[in-house]
Write a protein that holds these residues in place. Sequence first.
Motif, mmCIF file in Angstrom:
data_model
loop_
_atom_site.group_PDB
_atom_site.id
_atom_site.type_symbol
_atom_site.label_atom_id
_atom_site.label_comp_id
_atom_site.label_asym_id
_atom_site.label_seq_id
_atom_site.Cartn_x
_atom_site.Cartn_y
_atom_site.Cartn_z
ATOM 1 N N LEU A 38 0.893 -1.337 -0.027
ATOM 2 C CA LEU A 38 -0.158 0.144 0.147
ATOM 3 C C LEU A 38 0.772 1.275 -0.142
ATOM 4 O O LEU A 38 0.415 2.398 -0.160
ATOM 5 C CB LEU A 38 -0.886 0.004 1.219
ATOM 6 C CG LEU A 38 -2.061 -1.081 1.047
ATOM 7 C CD1 LEU A 38 -3.031 -1.072 2.510
ATOM 8 C CD2 LEU A 38 -2.931 -0.853 0.162
ATOM 9 N N ARG A 39 2.277 1.135 0.091
ATOM 10 C CA ARG A 39 3.032 2.234 0.042
ATOM 11 C C ARG A 39 2.717 3.117 -1.209
ATOM 12 O O ARG A 39 2.896 4.402 -1.111
ATOM 13 C CB ARG A 39 4.542 1.916 0.046
ATOM 14 C CG ARG A 39 4.817 1.526 1.511
ATOM 15 C CD ARG A 39 6.286 1.354 1.760
ATOM 16 N NE ARG A 39 6.772 2.084 2.717
ATOM 17 C CZ ARG A 39 7.922 2.220 2.928
ATOM 18 N NH1 ARG A 39 9.014 1.623 2.275
ATOM 19 N NH2 ARG A 39 8.215 2.858 4.055
ATOM 20 N N CYS A 40 2.462 2.734 -2.313
ATOM 21 C CA CYS A 40 2.300 3.423 -3.378
ATOM 22 C C CYS A 40 0.880 3.299 -3.835
ATOM 23 O O CYS A 40 0.544 4.156 -4.912
ATOM 24 C CB CYS A 40 3.164 2.517 -4.757
ATOM 25 S SG CYS A 40 4.861 2.926 -4.337
ATOM 26 N N ALA A 41 -0.056 2.904 -2.937
ATOM 27 C CA ALA A 41 -1.267 3.243 -3.277
ATOM 28 C C ALA A 41 -2.114 4.681 -3.033
ATOM 29 O O ALA A 41 -3.235 4.777 -3.660
ATOM 30 C CB ALA A 41 -2.206 2.001 -2.463
ATOM 31 N N GLY A 42 -1.337 5.381 -2.495
ATOM 32 C CA GLY A 42 -2.018 6.861 -2.260
ATOM 33 C C GLY A 42 -1.717 7.000 -0.868
ATOM 34 O O GLY A 42 -1.250 6.294 0.082
ATOM 35 N N ARG A 43 -2.182 8.192 -0.534
ATOM 36 C CA ARG A 43 -2.212 9.034 0.795
ATOM 37 C C ARG A 43 -3.532 9.318 1.171
ATOM 38 O O ARG A 43 -4.303 9.604 0.331
ATOM 39 C CB ARG A 43 -1.094 9.946 0.766
ATOM 40 C CG ARG A 43 0.248 9.569 0.624
ATOM 41 C CD ARG A 43 1.178 10.661 0.666
ATOM 42 N NE ARG A 43 2.506 9.940 -0.033
ATOM 43 C CZ ARG A 43 3.592 10.199 0.350
ATOM 44 N NH1 ARG A 43 3.689 10.944 1.572
ATOM 45 N NH2 ARG A 43 4.837 9.719 0.032
ATOM 46 N N ILE A 44 -3.726 9.582 2.490
ATOM 47 C CA ILE A 44 -4.913 10.015 3.084
ATOM 48 C C ILE A 44 -5.076 11.375 3.418
ATOM 49 O O ILE A 44 -4.344 11.459 4.563
ATOM 50 C CB ILE A 44 -5.862 8.931 4.062
ATOM 51 C CG1 ILE A 44 -5.754 7.489 3.380
ATOM 52 C CG2 ILE A 44 -6.975 9.278 4.546
ATOM 53 C CD1 ILE A 44 -5.670 6.526 4.624
ATOM 54 N N PRO A 45 -5.656 12.479 2.906
ATOM 55 C CA PRO A 45 -5.984 13.518 3.636
ATOM 56 C C PRO A 45 -6.374 13.400 4.951
ATOM 57 O O PRO A 45 -7.372 12.803 5.145
ATOM 58 C CB PRO A 45 -6.603 14.375 2.563
ATOM 59 C CG PRO A 45 -6.677 13.591 1.440
ATOM 60 C CD PRO A 45 -6.376 12.106 1.739
ATOM 61 N N LEU A 46 -5.623 14.215 5.914
ATOM 62 C CA LEU A 46 -6.411 14.419 7.210
ATOM 63 C C LEU A 46 -7.758 14.882 7.348
ATOM 64 O O LEU A 46 -8.435 14.706 8.197
ATOM 65 C CB LEU A 46 -5.434 14.906 8.178
ATOM 66 C CG LEU A 46 -3.992 14.497 8.455
ATOM 67 C CD1 LEU A 46 -3.312 15.188 9.224
ATOM 68 C CD2 LEU A 46 -4.215 13.226 8.969
ATOM 69 N N SER A 48 -10.203 13.648 5.157
ATOM 70 C CA SER A 48 -11.020 12.783 4.647
ATOM 71 C C SER A 48 -11.760 12.181 5.963
ATOM 72 O O SER A 48 -11.296 11.871 6.871
ATOM 73 C CB SER A 48 -10.239 11.795 3.862
ATOM 74 O OG SER A 48 -9.643 10.951 4.700
ATOM 75 N N PRO A 49 -12.909 11.588 5.507
ATOM 76 C CA PRO A 49 -13.650 10.843 6.392
ATOM 77 C C PRO A 49 -13.262 9.090 6.377
ATOM 78 O O PRO A 49 -14.333 8.350 6.379
ATOM 79 C CB PRO A 49 -15.116 10.843 5.867
ATOM 80 C CG PRO A 49 -15.042 10.863 4.197
ATOM 81 C CD PRO A 49 -13.613 11.721 4.255
ATOM 82 N N SER A 50 -12.559 9.058 7.011
ATOM 83 C CA SER A 50 -11.843 7.738 7.407
ATOM 84 C C SER A 50 -11.352 7.374 8.785
ATOM 85 O O SER A 50 -11.352 8.116 9.485
ATOM 86 C CB SER A 50 -10.379 7.364 6.552
ATOM 87 O OG SER A 50 -9.291 8.261 7.215
ATOM 88 N N HIS A 54 -10.045 9.986 11.617
ATOM 89 C CA HIS A 54 -10.802 9.999 13.072
ATOM 90 C C HIS A 54 -9.831 9.496 14.050
ATOM 91 O O HIS A 54 -9.886 10.392 15.147
ATOM 92 C CB HIS A 54 -12.159 9.085 12.810
ATOM 93 C CG HIS A 54 -13.045 9.317 14.002
ATOM 94 N ND1 HIS A 54 -12.764 8.554 15.172
ATOM 95 C CD2 HIS A 54 -13.712 10.276 14.563
ATOM 96 C CE1 HIS A 54 -13.600 9.019 16.268
ATOM 97 N NE2 HIS A 54 -14.204 10.029 15.743
ATOM 98 N N THR A 55 -8.951 8.648 14.050
ATOM 99 C CA THR A 55 -8.265 8.231 15.019
ATOM 100 C C THR A 55 -7.146 9.255 15.400
ATOM 101 O O THR A 55 -6.850 10.022 16.496
ATOM 102 C CB THR A 55 -7.381 6.907 14.759
ATOM 103 O OG1 THR A 55 -8.206 5.905 14.479
ATOM 104 C CG2 THR A 55 -6.477 6.461 15.904
ATOM 105 N N VAL A 56 -6.746 10.036 14.294
ATOM 106 C CA VAL A 56 -5.756 11.208 14.465
ATOM 107 C C VAL A 56 -6.420 12.111 15.247
ATOM 108 O O VAL A 56 -6.035 12.769 16.277
ATOM 109 C CB VAL A 56 -5.063 11.612 13.238
ATOM 110 C CG1 VAL A 56 -4.612 12.948 13.235
ATOM 111 C CG2 VAL A 56 -4.278 10.517 12.389
ATOM 112 N N HIS A 72 -16.564 4.025 5.768
ATOM 113 C CA HIS A 72 -15.079 4.094 5.679
ATOM 114 C C HIS A 72 -14.766 3.960 4.301
ATOM 115 O O HIS A 72 -15.625 3.752 3.536
ATOM 116 C CB HIS A 72 -14.585 3.068 6.453
ATOM 117 C CG HIS A 72 -14.725 1.636 5.927
ATOM 118 N ND1 HIS A 72 -15.945 0.979 5.999
ATOM 119 C CD2 HIS A 72 -13.731 0.863 5.162
ATOM 120 C CE1 HIS A 72 -15.857 -0.323 5.503
ATOM 121 N NE2 HIS A 72 -14.670 -0.167 4.999
ATOM 122 N N LEU A 73 -13.590 4.675 3.966
ATOM 123 C CA LEU A 73 -13.100 4.586 2.732
ATOM 124 C C LEU A 73 -12.832 3.260 2.342
ATOM 125 O O LEU A 73 -11.987 2.698 2.972
ATOM 126 C CB LEU A 73 -11.710 5.584 2.790
ATOM 127 C CG LEU A 73 -12.057 7.082 2.869
ATOM 128 C CD1 LEU A 73 -10.354 7.588 2.943
ATOM 129 C CD2 LEU A 73 -12.635 7.643 2.079
#
Length: 156
Positions: A38-46, A48-50, A54-56, A72-73
């Motif tokens: 998943l390292r190259c699968a993309g990044r999640i903007p803080l 976003s509704p994931s 939410h944990t962050v 969830h995403l």
Amino acid sequence: MPQRICEELSRIFQVKNHEVTLLWIENGLLKFLFPESLRCAGRIPLSSPSVATHTVTSRRAERFNNFAQVKHLRVFEVARSGSPEDDQDFRVIQKLMSAPVVDEDDSVIGVIQISRKGCDPVSAGPDFTHADLDKLEAAARVVSQLMPPVEVTARN
């Protein structure tokens, strides 16, 4: 280092390696450190509704024993891990625990997630318990001390 940490977490929680995720915050985005696929699968903007974001923002560990019902995403869930189990038939996350990784300055620097995948909740294995969540929170404290700092590069 992320791979060794996550392999140990998979052993502790009795899940497969591809059921452990380690994400790190860099430039307002969560980036995957593990699994490698998943390292190259993309990044999640803080923003976003994931569950990870939410944990962050909540700074709390949570467990979901009915994760398929949680909004969830799903984009990263459908990415193949490259493990032989994933290649045989597609399994989705049925159960998930998520905990923040907090540094010595009390800033959230990452997220650890432990999941159980299956065709349905029963085939995914046992529910995560409150004791499991306590163990994950303890593990997150150790991970914050083991991981080298992530270089944050300025964005133009």
